[in-house]
Design an enzyme around this catalytic site. Sequence first.
Site, PDB file in Angstrom:
ATOM      1  N   LYS A  81      47.771  -3.486 -26.476  1.00  0.00           N
ATOM      2  CA  LYS A  81      47.396  -2.660 -27.415  1.00  0.00           C
ATOM      3  C   LYS A  81      47.173  -3.917 -28.772  1.00  0.00           C
ATOM      4  O   LYS A  81      45.526  -3.973 -29.137  1.00  0.00           O
ATOM      5  CB  LYS A  81      47.530  -1.602 -28.155  1.00  0.00           C
ATOM      6  CG  LYS A  81      46.533  -0.709 -28.795  1.00  0.00           C
ATOM      7  CD  LYS A  81      47.346   0.623 -29.056  1.00  0.00           C
ATOM      8  CE  LYS A  81      47.594   0.866 -30.646  1.00  0.00           C
ATOM      9  NZ  LYS A  81      47.373   2.062 -30.651  1.00  0.00           N
ATOM     10  N   ASP A  83      43.285   3.652 -27.132  1.00  0.00           N
ATOM     11  CA  ASP A  83      45.017   4.425 -28.308  1.00  0.00           C
ATOM     12  C   ASP A  83      44.426   5.652 -28.015  1.00  0.00           C
ATOM     13  O   ASP A  83      43.712   5.502 -26.586  1.00  0.00           O
ATOM     14  CB  ASP A  83      44.059   3.884 -29.974  1.00  0.00           C
ATOM     15  CG  ASP A  83      42.837   4.243 -29.962  1.00  0.00           C
ATOM     16  OD1 ASP A  83      41.781   4.887 -29.507  1.00  0.00           O
ATOM     17  OD2 ASP A  83      42.989   4.188 -31.135  1.00  0.00           O
TER      18      ASP A  83
END
Length: 223
Positions: free
Chosen positions: A130, A148
Site C-alpha cells: 500500500k 485502502d
Amino acid sequence: MMKKETETEKKAALAAAVSARLTERYPAAECALRYGGDAWRLLVMGRLSAQCTDKRVNEVSPALFAEIPTPAAAAAAPVGRIEELIRSCGLYRTKARNIRDCGAVLTERFGGRVPESEEDLLSLPGVGRKIANLVRGDLWRRGGVVVDTHFIRVCGRLGFYPEKEKDPARIERIFEPLVAEADRSDFCHRIVLFGREYCSARAPRCGECPLSSLCSHFLREEK
Ligand code: SF4
C-alpha cells in the site's frame, strides 16, 4: 458477427466511466496527506496512516518533520522521542521503530534518498504494497492501485469485484488491466475523496450519488 464483450472489457469501461465522472467532481485528485512533494515525508506519513485518520497524520506532521526532516535525522533520533511525537496516531511504538529503522536503511543503503523501485521500497522496514504504491504513484506515476479500506469498499459496491472481496493483492491485480499505470494514483485519490463524501461505510448517500447509474450495489437494491 459482433464480438462478445469480455468481463475485463466491461470492467475497463466501468473504470473509464467512473474515472470520467470523478474527474469532473474532483479535478485536483489531491492526496489527503499534506506531504509537500517530499518523498521522505510521504513515506513516513503513509506509515503513520495505518489505523489512523489522514487528518490526525496531518496534525502531527509539522512537529514531527521539524525534528526529523530527513532519513539521517530519523536514524539519529532516539526512538522514544519519535514515539512522543506520533503517540496520537496509534500503534506508535511499532511505527516509531519503523521510522527510525527506515531512516537508517535509507541513509546506509540508498544515499538518504527514497528509492523508486518497488523491490527497494518493499525492502524498507514497515513498508508494504500500500505504501509502496502510494509513494510510487504520487511521485513517479508508477505502480499499482493503492488499496485502502475506502478503495476496497467503494470499488466492491461499484461492482469491480464481489463486495465480500477484501484481499488487497487480488484487488490490485484486478485493476492492472483496467486503469493505466500513469492514471492509477489520481484514480485512487478520487475514489477516496468520493468514498468520504458519498459512499461511507455506514450511510452511503445513494440518492444523491453521481455514480449511482453505474453502481452494482445501487442497481441491485433498486430492483
Ligand atoms: S450508489 Fe450508493 S453504494 Fe453506489 S457508489 Fe454511490 S453511494 Fe456508493
